[in-house]
Enzyme design. Structure first.
Site, PDB file in Angstrom:
ATOM      1  N   LEU A  52       0.817  -1.214   0.000  1.00  0.00           N
ATOM      2  CA  LEU A  52       0.000   0.000   0.000  1.00  0.00           C
ATOM      3  C   LEU A  52       0.849   1.261   0.000  1.00  0.00           C
ATOM      4  O   LEU A  52       0.566   2.213  -0.717  1.00  0.00           O
ATOM      5  CB  LEU A  52      -0.942  -0.012   1.206  1.00  0.00           C
ATOM      6  CG  LEU A  52      -2.138  -0.952   1.095  1.00  0.00           C
ATOM      7  CD1 LEU A  52      -2.993  -0.866   2.350  1.00  0.00           C
ATOM      8  CD2 LEU A  52      -2.979  -0.631  -0.133  1.00  0.00           C
ATOM      9  N   HIS A 280      -0.279  -9.775  18.096  1.00  0.00           N
ATOM     10  CA  HIS A 280      -1.700  -9.686  17.761  1.00  0.00           C
ATOM     11  C   HIS A 280      -2.462 -10.742  18.541  1.00  0.00           C
ATOM     12  O   HIS A 280      -2.082 -11.913  18.536  1.00  0.00           O
ATOM     13  CB  HIS A 280      -1.895  -9.892  16.252  1.00  0.00           C
ATOM     14  CG  HIS A 280      -3.213  -9.388  15.750  1.00  0.00           C
ATOM     15  ND1 HIS A 280      -4.409  -9.946  16.141  1.00  0.00           N
ATOM     16  CD2 HIS A 280      -3.532  -8.391  14.891  1.00  0.00           C
ATOM     17  CE1 HIS A 280      -5.400  -9.310  15.549  1.00  0.00           C
ATOM     18  NE2 HIS A 280      -4.901  -8.358  14.788  1.00  0.00           N
ATOM     19  N   SER A 298      -9.010 -11.600  11.853  1.00  0.00           N
ATOM     20  CA  SER A 298      -9.122 -10.148  11.936  1.00  0.00           C
ATOM     21  C   SER A 298      -9.560  -9.654  13.306  1.00  0.00           C
ATOM     22  O   SER A 298     -10.406 -10.258  13.971  1.00  0.00           O
ATOM     23  CB  SER A 298     -10.133  -9.657  10.891  1.00  0.00           C
ATOM     24  OG  SER A 298     -10.434  -8.295  11.090  1.00  0.00           O
ATOM     25  N   ARG A 351      -4.289  -4.083  21.216  1.00  0.00           N
ATOM     26  CA  ARG A 351      -3.750  -5.420  20.975  1.00  0.00           C
ATOM     27  C   ARG A 351      -2.759  -5.870  22.044  1.00  0.00           C
ATOM     28  O   ARG A 351      -2.754  -7.031  22.438  1.00  0.00           O
ATOM     29  CB  ARG A 351      -3.091  -5.451  19.589  1.00  0.00           C
ATOM     30  CG  ARG A 351      -4.094  -5.339  18.476  1.00  0.00           C
ATOM     31  CD  ARG A 351      -3.445  -5.199  17.121  1.00  0.00           C
ATOM     32  NE  ARG A 351      -4.476  -5.196  16.083  1.00  0.00           N
ATOM     33  CZ  ARG A 351      -4.220  -5.037  14.790  1.00  0.00           C
ATOM     34  NH1 ARG A 351      -2.968  -4.860  14.384  1.00  0.00           N
ATOM     35  NH2 ARG A 351      -5.200  -5.041  13.914  1.00  0.00           N
ATOM     36  N   HIS A 422       3.006  -9.955  14.847  1.00  0.00           N
ATOM     37  CA  HIS A 422       2.228  -9.451  13.719  1.00  0.00           C
ATOM     38  C   HIS A 422       2.905  -8.282  12.993  1.00  0.00           C
ATOM     39  O   HIS A 422       3.213  -8.364  11.825  1.00  0.00           O
ATOM     40  CB  HIS A 422       0.847  -9.040  14.219  1.00  0.00           C
ATOM     41  CG  HIS A 422      -0.049  -8.465  13.181  1.00  0.00           C
ATOM     42  ND1 HIS A 422      -0.342  -9.125  12.010  1.00  0.00           N
ATOM     43  CD2 HIS A 422      -0.734  -7.289  13.131  1.00  0.00           C
ATOM     44  CE1 HIS A 422      -1.170  -8.389  11.278  1.00  0.00           C
ATOM     45  NE2 HIS A 422      -1.408  -7.263  11.932  1.00  0.00           N
ATOM     46  N   LEU A 462      -2.991   0.253   7.503  1.00  0.00           N
ATOM     47  CA  LEU A 462      -3.424   0.656   6.169  1.00  0.00           C
ATOM     48  C   LEU A 462      -3.526   2.175   6.089  1.00  0.00           C
ATOM     49  O   LEU A 462      -3.198   2.781   5.061  1.00  0.00           O
ATOM     50  CB  LEU A 462      -4.772   0.009   5.839  1.00  0.00           C
ATOM     51  CG  LEU A 462      -4.865  -1.514   5.998  1.00  0.00           C
ATOM     52  CD1 LEU A 462      -6.209  -2.035   5.490  1.00  0.00           C
ATOM     53  CD2 LEU A 462      -3.727  -2.207   5.262  1.00  0.00           C
TER      54      LEU A 462
END
Length: 660
Positions: A52, A280, A298, A351, A422, A462
């Site tokens: 990304l 995570h 998720s 998390r 993660h 993201l």
């Protein structure tokens, strides 16, 4: 901005624009240098990575008119690891009218990172997040929508509002396809040249007329032919993700690696906060000795799934022995421990908090699964409340993935989850402009350290990747390139390019000539076990010291007893893995050294000696309110520590509280 950094007694501060938090980015853009359109065509920029961050940066710089060389280790940018992101992307649109704002997104992010990030960078991230959503909608990203037509939102850890935009459980895939379409347009136009199946093996520095070293290109290996090739550019952008695979077992794709960042580090770039690695909480537990990676479920599942373990140890023991099924345990005999410990946030705590709570329950003997290293994530209550069809519409592809891997139906029996490595918050140090301590070398996305402090909130990866690529770097890199138009395109026959390539050839020859008895994977697994046991979810002074010793031993074993079949003149996956493992060994050592130096707990860095009476992370702001910046000093010496002082002008630090 690097010009104005002054290091005194190993400590420095980073200049940021003047004004209130909400004015800084606007003030910067109003006074930055620009490159006129005709000059942009004469400037080359290398972007390494097509996730990304990399794809959005390459597409944006190409659209602006720069000549962009974009490198991808996969056969297609669509295979970048960003595609695996499931849950969503944060932005403060406040469509739910539940009290969200840019400031609240900023505050939740900086608090979630346990006050170990730079204020101005985090506010800018929150500020441009709204633009990302508009950009992606315009690209056709199929975000979920409410009945009225507005984009839908859900909640993620560390927030009490719904601000996470999503596309089922495949948000990363849809966002990457949007960025890939923008990138493909620039490739078609000719402003971006895409190099598939190339891996960067070194960054090339060349001194300018004033004796200042600047990044002027890279050496990359064609992974199909094995050929080393040289590439020039006026600036180099690193967008290659994090270094979580140092643990071997992680949620990262097997090809994800920290090599590009390590190469920059070895050339003098600061490596910041390497010990900040994220665990995570919702990963499918380890199920055997021959596993090569772990699968993430998720965080969005924590919206409707309730996490629990049995209240009675005898029930936990019966579950582990297969004598009892989780559906046979009554509600009153279930310990919904996150809801019990953190009533205000419940299952949506950050998390690091959720992961440590799961570890505490399992260490106390209440874990499930045959290993005792798992807790339940139960959707019984959501199905009773919403109906199966509604749950399937929200999470159907995730449930399907779980059932395919575990061979259990999560609609009928609770999922089993356990924390796993993660994301890495540490990375290449960058200033406000995303420029490293090397002139002309920039780092974006997970490859840099800048926005998440000691812990990343869910759905913020993201957000940062696209913020850096679409809306930050295209401005800041111009401030650097504005006076580089006077620099001609340099020949790749310069001594600096020749030496960099020769150094790589020598390294490859040395590896191939060892002809030992250990496979690369066996050594990597050994390193990963040392990292998980000693530098993982919980650390101590003793464990970190042990890790430093053990990593040195594994490194010695690697350089004396590794076996790499084949040669360098063709595709050689084992050679690729060996080169990356050489870098992971250095990263692992750096993580342990940084963790040993930081005598406090914060976010993902949990030193057992430093915790509150209730078992929460105990910071020491008077001593450790800084970004730890490590500078390479050679193979046989420990790196030197410099400290970026994190001054908080607009935020009051406090002990993180998710109980009320």
């Amino acid at each position: 901005m690097n010009d104005t950094i002054k290091i005194e007694n190993g400590v420095f501060t980073v200049p940021v624009p003047d004004g209130q938090l909400s004015e800084k980015w606007t003030n910067y853009k109003s006074h930055q240098k620009l490159v006129n359109p005709a000059n942009k065509r004469r400037l080359d920029v290398i972007v390494v990575g097509t996730g990304l961050a990399g794809a959005s940066a390459a597409a944006s710089l190409g659209e602006l008119g720069f000549n962009v060389l974009n490198f991808c280790i996969q056969d297609s940018p669509r295979r970048a690891h960003s595609i695996a992101a499931q849950g969503g992307i944060n932005a403060a649109k406040n469509y739910q009218n539940d009290g969200d704002s840019v400031y609240r997104l900023f505050y939740d992010t900086i608090k979630g990172g346990d006050y170990r990030a730079r204020e101005a960078n985090v506010y800018r991230l929150a500020e441009v997040a709204n633009d990302i959503i508009d950009q992606c909608v315009a690209q056709g990203v199929p975000f979920a929508r409410e009945y009225g037509g507005l984009l839908d939102n859900r909640s993620f850890g560390g927030a009490q509002v719904s601000r996470t935009f999503y596309a089922k459980g495949q948000t990363g895939q849809q966002l990457l396809l949007g960025a890939y379409s923008a990138l493909s347009r620039q490739v078609h136009k000719g402003s971006v040249k895409l190099y598939h199946r190339y891996e960067m093996l070194d960054v090339v520095l060349v001194k300018d007329k004033n004796g200042i070293e600047r990044a002027r290109g890279i050496i990359a290996r064609n992974l199909v032919t094995g050929k080393l090739e040289r590439f020039f550019a006026h600036a180099v952008v690193i967008a290659t993700g994090g270094y979580g695979n140092v643990f071997f077992l992680s949620t990262n794709a097997m090809a994800s690696n920290g090599s590009a960042a390590v190469q920059c580090y070895r050339k003098g770039a600061f490596f910041a906060n390497p010990c900040f690695a994220q665990i995570h909480p919702t990963c499918i537990p380890v199920h055997g000795d021959y596993q090569s990676k772990l699968t993430l479920m998720s965080e969005s599942l924590r919206n409707d799934g309730r996490i629990w373990v049995p209240k009675k140890k005898e029930d936990a023991e019966a579950l582990r022995a297969g004598k009892l099924k989780p559906t046979q345990i009554k509600d009153e005999d279930r310990d919904f421990y996150l809801e019990r410990r953190y009533p205000a946030f419940g299952n949506l705590v950050p998390r690091d908090v959720a992961s440590r709570a799961a570890k505490e329950r399992c260490d106390a003997g209440f874990g499930v699964n045959n290993t005792g290293l798992a807790v339940f994530l139960d959707f019984k209550y959501a199905i009773e409340r919403l109906g199966r069809d509604a749950v399937e519409a929200r999470y159907g592809n995730l449930f399907q993935m779980y059932e395919k891997i575990v061979d259990e139906n999560p609609y009928e029996t609770p999922m089993m989850i356990f924390p796993a490595i993660h994301y890495t918050m540490g990375g290449i140090w960058v200033d406000y402009e995303l420029q490293t301590s090397i002139k002309g070398l920039f780092a974006i996305g997970e490859a840099n350290f800048s926005d998440h402090g000691a812990n990343r909130l869910g759905a913020s990866a993201l957000m940062q990747g696209l913020a850096d690529g679409y809306f930050v770097l295209p401005y800041t890199i111009q401030n650097y390139l504005a006076d580089q138009i006077q620099e001609p395109r340099l020949s790749t026959e310069l001594p600096e390019f020749v030496k960099a390539e020769q150094d790589i050839k020598d390294k490859i020859t040395r590896l191939l000539n060892i002809k030992g008895k250990r496979s690369v994977d066996s050594l990597h697994k050994e390193l990963g076990q040392v990292m998980w046991d000693n530098v993982g979810m919980a650390r101590t002074e003793a464990s970190l010291k042990e890790a430093l010793v053990r990593i040195k031993e594994i490194k010695k074993e690697f350089w004396n007893n590794v076996y790499i079949p084949g040669d360098s003149a063709s595709m050689n996956v084992e050679l690729e893995k060996a080169l990356r493992l050489a870098d992971f060994l250095d990263v692992g050592y750096l993580m342990a050294l940084d963790g040993l130096n930081r005598n406090e707990s914060c976010g993902g860095h949990f030193r057992e000696e430093y915790q509150t009476e209730e078992g929460e992370a105990l910071r020491h702001d008077d001593k450790y309110s800084y970004a730890a910046c490590w500078q390479y000093r050679g193979e046989d010496q420990d790196p030197e520590l410099f400290k970026e002082d994190l001054t908080y002008e607009f935020t009051v630090r406090a002990q993180r509280n998710y109980k009320s």
